[in-house]
Scaffold this active site. Structure first.
Site, PDB file in Angstrom:
ATOM      1  N   GLU A  63       0.580  -0.771   0.014  1.00  0.00           N
ATOM      2  CA  GLU A  63      -0.079   0.390   0.597  1.00  0.00           C
ATOM      3  C   GLU A  63       0.848   1.564   0.012  1.00  0.00           C
ATOM      4  O   GLU A  63       0.945   1.727   0.959  1.00  0.00           O
ATOM      5  CB  GLU A  63      -1.058  -0.307   1.296  1.00  0.00           C
ATOM      6  N   GLU A 120      -5.542  -8.215  -0.809  1.00  0.00           N
ATOM      7  CA  GLU A 120      -6.506  -7.978   0.172  1.00  0.00           C
ATOM      8  C   GLU A 120      -8.484  -7.420   0.535  1.00  0.00           C
ATOM      9  O   GLU A 120      -8.454  -6.437  -0.393  1.00  0.00           O
ATOM     10  CB  GLU A 120      -5.823  -7.207   1.513  1.00  0.00           C
TER      11      GLU A 120
HETATM   12  C1  BG6 Z   1      -4.592  -3.515   5.088  1.00  0.00           C
HETATM   13  C2  BG6 Z   1      -3.387  -2.974   5.788  1.00  0.00           C
HETATM   14  O1  BG6 Z   1      -4.579  -1.434   4.684  1.00  0.00           O
HETATM   15  O2  BG6 Z   1      -5.454  -3.015   6.112  1.00  0.00           O
HETATM   16  C3  BG6 Z   1      -3.276  -4.421   6.859  1.00  0.00           C
HETATM   17  O3  BG6 Z   1      -2.448  -3.914   4.814  1.00  0.00           O
HETATM   18  C4  BG6 Z   1      -4.385  -4.291   7.191  1.00  0.00           C
HETATM   19  O4  BG6 Z   1      -1.665  -4.492   7.348  1.00  0.00           O
HETATM   20  C5  BG6 Z   1      -5.693  -4.186   7.079  1.00  0.00           C
HETATM   21  O5  BG6 Z   1      -4.756  -5.472   8.107  1.00  0.00           O
HETATM   22  C6  BG6 Z   1      -7.231  -3.994   7.999  1.00  0.00           C
HETATM   23  O6  BG6 Z   1      -7.313  -2.670   8.639  1.00  0.00           O
HETATM   24  P1  BG6 Z   1      -7.185  -2.953   9.819  1.00  0.00           P
HETATM   25  O7  BG6 Z   1      -6.479  -1.593  10.790  1.00  0.00           O
HETATM   26  O8  BG6 Z   1      -8.473  -2.896  10.363  1.00  0.00           O
HETATM   27  O9  BG6 Z   1      -6.513  -4.113  10.698  1.00  0.00           O
END
Ligand code: BG6
Length: 488
Positions: free
Chosen positions: A192, A386
């Protein structure tokens, strides 16, 4: 004319994703050095979008370095993947994973970031991971670094604000490319890249108050320039060391809708979107898009470039665009309106969308829209690396975990990916976020769970760390076995 594809390609890469700092733990074991992720304290559950940002000041860093608490810094102990990787990878294999996205902890390999030689114990840990993945025929997708700058480099030269970070990053990249060539085909240089704009500490080890620069935008875009160069140079190295590798680039995709049909709102949405796609613009097209020149001028930003930079970017472009996708955003001219929370950055509330327990809007159709937009723009394969739902799960008395809300969320997103494929998008894979429960990036909570596999641990590190298959585990296994046809 070619026939319209109505299903997932047969070699579609189904799997899950994690980051070293959120699962491994063992933060000071076998020679590992400290990273920026080890310095992110636990925040209580919050619905305020301001609290999503991770900011660390020089003074805070000094305090955090003296504090050896794992309770207050839960990423330091993660979910003990470091010692339980065999059990966890066996569970991924049981679901039928074709691919597992993981990152390599930079300070496990170079504890201080500038050490003369790499830490063999750290390299051996990933040898064992790749052995295990090979045993089950799971393809690794490696993020070279996912929010983990060695702290020494933060202290020494303020992370990627300095051009020196490029050399230290490339030394790390070269060591792992050489070591794992023949074992890893899919690579992403940075997690990211665009999160620099909201969390430069996490993204790039940059502490704003340590800089002599007064304009925060100048600091962030200069650091981004260094990461873009580092990405292009890692791509060059990768092509030399592993000629048949696929190396992409990655952003957190912030698909932005205009709040109304008012032209000013539409224009704002266009501008916000441009700032998001700026990163793949540079890495796929190999040059800065023209709109950024105007933006830089109007915001007092002047990127310091060396004469060779343009050539480096031009000659080493990415093979695919990887995205994280959780939600959509709303833009309006004045930026006002009721607020919702979000992934490191909040947005205005969209009255048409339901929200997660953490107040993130849920928008499966937005994923189809965004895949179409990105493919129209870049014409290179896309990879959703993701996507997932952070929610509170409950273990029943009989030890089961029922998570129909997660199944609904994933089903709707998979349906929309299929629609996008039918629209003509070249989508090569899908790795759901946090395939095993892990420590939240934004808040360092354990209770914000994304996994198919429940981990018995609370926000304060109490629990047996036992793993439990949730209902979604059995559901995803069916999804993979049917190549995305059986979503019930
Ligand atoms: C993404 C990141 O932006 O969001 C992850 O690459 C992260 O590392 C994921 O865990 C979800 O965000 P959060 O704050 O709910 O863990």
């Amino acid at each position: 004319m070619t026939k319209v594809r109505k299903n997932f390609p047969k070699d579609f890469l189904w799997g899950g994703a994690t980051a070293a700092s959120q699962v491994e733990g063992a933060y000071n074991v076998d020679g590992k050095g400290l990273s920026t992720s080890d310095m992110v304290p636990l925040k209580s559950r919050t619905h305020s979008n301001d609290n999503m940002k991770i900011e660390v000041t020089s003074k805070q860093l000094e305090e955090y370095l003296k504090d050896d608490s794992t309770e207050y810094f839960p990423k330091r102990s993660g979910v003990d993947f470091y010692h339980r990787y065999k059990e966890d990878i066996a569970l991924f294999a049981e679901m039928g994973f074709k691919v597992y996205r993981l990152s390599i902890a930079w300070p496990r390999i170079f504890p201080n970031g500038d050490d003369e030689s790499p830490n063999e114990a750290g390299l051996m840990f990933y040898d064992k991971i790749f052995d295990e993945l090979e045993k089950y025929g799971i393809e690794p997708l490696v993020t070279i670094t996912h929010y983990e700058m060695p702290i020494n480099l933060v202290q020494k030269y303020n992370g990627f604000e300095s051009r020196k970070a490029i050399d230290d990053y490339l030394r790390f990249a070269e060591v792992i490319l050489e070591r794992y060539k023949g074992r890893v085909k899919y690579w992403v240089p940075f997690n990211e890249l665009n999160m620099m704009l909201v969390s430069p500490f996490t993204c790039a080890g940059v502490i704003s108050d340590r800089s002599l620069e007064k304009n925060p935008m100048q600091i962030k875009y200069q650091a981004s320039h260094h990461q873009l160069l580092a990405s292009a140079l890692a791509t060059k190295l990768c092509r030399k060391i592993i000629p048949d590798a696929k190396i992409g680039c990655m952003i957190a995709r912030l698909e932005t809708y205009a709040a109304t049909s008012k032209p000013e709102d539409q224009l704002q949405a266009l501008h916000d979107d441009q700032l998001n796609v700026f990163y793949p613009e540079v890495l796929v097209r190999g040059e800065y898009p023209k709109y950024m020149y105007r933006y830089f001028e109007e915001n007092g930003v002047s990127i310091k470039m060396e004469p060779e930079d343009e050539k480096i970017l031009k000659e080493n472009t990415a093979d695919f665009v990887a995205i994280s996708y959780y939600m959509t955003y709303i833009a309006s001219e004045g930026g006002d309106g009721e607020l919702a929370s979000g992934n490191l950055v909040g947005t205005q509330k969209n009255p048409h969308l339901k929200m997660t327990e953490w107040d993130w809007p849920i928008d499966a159709i937005g994923l189809r829209i965004t895949l179409n937009r990105l493919y129209d723009r870049f014409r290179v394969p896309l990879f959703v690396v993701e996507n997932g739902l952070g929610a509170i799960d409950k273990v029943e008395e009989d030890g089961s975990v029922h998570d129909p809300y997660r199944i609904d969320y994933l089903r709707e997103h998979i349906e929309q990916m299929k629609e996008a494929i039918t629209d003509g998008v070249d989508l090569i894979g899908y790795t759901t976020w946090g395939c095993i429960d892990l420590i939240s990036c934004g808040t360092s909570e354990m209770s914000k769970r994304y996994g198919f596999i429940y981990v018995d641990q609370d926000d304060h590190g109490n629990g047996t760390l036992n793993r439990i298959r949730k209902d979604s585990f059995y559901w995803y296994k069916k999804v993979i076995a049917s190549n995305g046809e059986d979503l019930e």
